[in-house]
Design a protein around this motif. Structure first.
Motif, short mmCIF file in Angstrom:
data_model
loop_
_atom_site.label_atom_id
_atom_site.label_comp_id
_atom_site.label_asym_id
_atom_site.label_seq_id
_atom_site.Cartn_x
_atom_site.Cartn_y
_atom_site.Cartn_z
N LYS A 207 0.90 -1.18 -0.08
CA LYS A 207 -0.10 0.13 -0.03
C LYS A 207 0.64 1.18 0.03
CE LYS A 207 -1.10 1.38 4.85
NZ LYS A 207 -0.82 2.82 4.56
N LEU A 208 0.28 2.49 -0.47
CA LEU A 208 1.04 3.57 -0.62
C LEU A 208 0.67 4.46 0.61
CD1 LEU A 208 0.23 4.69 -4.38
CD2 LEU A 208 2.26 3.53 -3.32
N ASP A 209 1.49 5.37 0.92
CA ASP A 209 1.36 6.16 2.32
C ASP A 209 -0.08 6.87 2.31
OD1 ASP A 209 3.82 5.43 2.97
OD2 ASP A 209 5.03 7.26 2.11
N ASP A 210 -0.59 7.25 1.24
CA ASP A 210 -1.80 7.82 1.19
C ASP A 210 -3.05 7.08 1.20
OD1 ASP A 210 -1.34 7.31 -1.35
OD2 ASP A 210 -2.15 9.11 -2.12
N GLU A 211 -2.85 5.51 1.20
CA GLU A 211 -3.57 4.75 1.14
C GLU A 211 -4.04 4.15 2.55
OE1 GLU A 211 -3.49 2.82 -3.34
OE2 GLU A 211 -2.22 1.93 -1.69
N ASN A 212 -5.38 3.77 2.79
CA ASN A 212 -5.64 3.17 4.02
C ASN A 212 -5.18 1.50 4.23
OD1 ASN A 212 -7.00 5.66 5.22
ND2 ASN A 212 -8.70 5.21 3.46
N LYS A 213 -5.50 1.17 5.57
CA LYS A 213 -4.87 0.00 5.92
C LYS A 213 -5.72 -1.30 5.05
CE LYS A 213 -3.31 0.83 10.48
NZ LYS A 213 -3.15 0.40 11.90
N THR A 214 -5.12 -2.14 4.76
CA THR A 214 -5.71 -3.44 4.03
C THR A 214 -6.80 -4.06 4.91
OG1 THR A 214 -3.60 -3.41 2.94
CG2 THR A 214 -5.10 -5.46 2.83
N ILE A 215 -7.65 -4.38 4.14
CA ILE A 215 -8.81 -5.56 4.76
C ILE A 215 -8.69 -6.67 4.32
CG2 ILE A 215 -11.17 -5.90 4.91
CD1 ILE A 215 -11.62 -2.93 4.17
N GLY A 216 -8.92 -7.75 5.18
CA GLY A 216 -8.63 -9.12 4.76
C GLY A 216 -10.12 -9.76 5.00
#
Length: 330
Positions: free
Chosen positions: A276-285
């Protein structure tokens, strides 16, 4: 002399024409729905001002049907005029969504049968915002989308579904339980592998995206990543444009285990730290499984968990009665 068209100019003009056609169809649909509403309104007003007997209403519709059919052709049968009357009665309620009718008459024929006003408003909003075809609207209603979203929301948020539709603001907003995958055609299969389940999802990707909900785009299947010379693969990877994050999906044809949850946690951690990039939010699983033990899931995941979810899937569309049992058992 023929020239080779640049792809971008062709696609741009093609897009303009498609948009124009869609706008024309939308305008026609809206105008017809509004006209039928006004016809229904006039019939009801005449009934109320006329004789107070049911026979009068029947005779009124019968006579109107004869004259309108003679002048305007098909579409004004007694049954259709009665539907217009019911349309007005259903949509003249102050709490209804429609100030302007933006769907086709066929859409409203389905919607107006719903007695629950909140549910009807929800499906109308979603059909407008997501440009659902008639088939898609039927499918979402048959798969009890509204009820499934209600399960994970408190009373205040349930009310907002009827006022605003589905709002995607945080990870749990995109998660459904159960996922209804009747379109995979696996209902008569006594057994199938996880690979078969995954393959059928890819073969029906457009329908699966519709079931996932708003904002999802497909990234890849069996997406590999490596560290310390060990290889791992995520079954399905999506990106949600509304939440601005990756969504990883693992498929399990049995009951989810704590090992499955731990594996998904590792996948999510890797994406958060290296993809993920710095301006993206945390990943969902999301682990989509045949069955799950809710207590095991809660005990395995952190109390403040907002990233890892386990949801059941069904390959057969349950009846309303069966779905009520599912809801009551949760």
């Amino acid at each position: 002399m023929d020239i080779e068209l640049k792809k971008d100019i062709y696609e741009e003009i093609r897009g303009l024409l498609k948009s124009a056609r869609e706008n024309i169809v939308s305008t026609i649909n809206s105008t017809m729905a509004k006209t039928y509403f006004l016809i229904g309104k006039r019939i009801v007003e005449e009934e109320q001002n006329g004789e107070k007997r049911a026979e009068y209403g029947k005779k009124l519709i019968k006579e109107l049907s004869k004259k309108l059919t003679k002048e305007f052709g098909k579409g004004f049968s007694e049954r259709n005029l009665e539907q217009m009357r019911k349309f007005y009665l259903a949509y003249s309620i102050p709490q209804t969504v429609s100030a302007e009718f933006r769907l086709s008459w066929s859409h409203y024929l389905i919607l107006m049968r719903m007695e629950n006003l909140d549910e009807r408003n929800f499906y109308e909003i979603e059909a407008i915002e997501n440009n659902w075809s008639l088939r898609e609207l039927r499918r979402q209603i048959d798969s009890a989308l509204y009820e499934r979203l209600v399960l994970s929301r408190d009373k205040e948020k349930v009310k907002s579904l009827a006022l605003k539709g589905q709002i995607i603001e945080k990870p749990e907003d995109v998660v459904k339980d159960p996922y209804i995958l009747e379109f995979l055609g696996l209902e008569e299969q006594n057994s199938y592998s996880e690979n078969r389940l995954e393959t059928e999802i890819i073969n029906n990707l457009e329908k699966f995206l519709l079931e996932l909900g708003k904002g999802f785009t497909f990234v890849g299947r069996q997406v590999r990543f490596t560290f310390d010379e060990k290889h791992f693969r995520v079954d399905l990877v999506f990106y949600n444009r509304l939440l601005k994050c990756f969504v990883l999906i693992d498929l399990k044809i049995g009951e989810v285990t704590h090992q499955d949850l731990g594996q998904m946690q590792m996948y999510v951690n890797y994406y958060d730290r290296y993809v993920k990039l710095d301006d993206e939010n945390k990943t969902i699983g999301i682990i989509i499984c045949r069955d799950k033990n809710d207590t095991l899931v809660k005990m395995t995941l952190p109390e403040d968990n907002q990233q890892i979810f386990a949801s059941r899937y069904m390959t057969v569309l349950p009846s309303k009665e069966e779905f009520k049992k599912i809801v009551e058992g949760k």
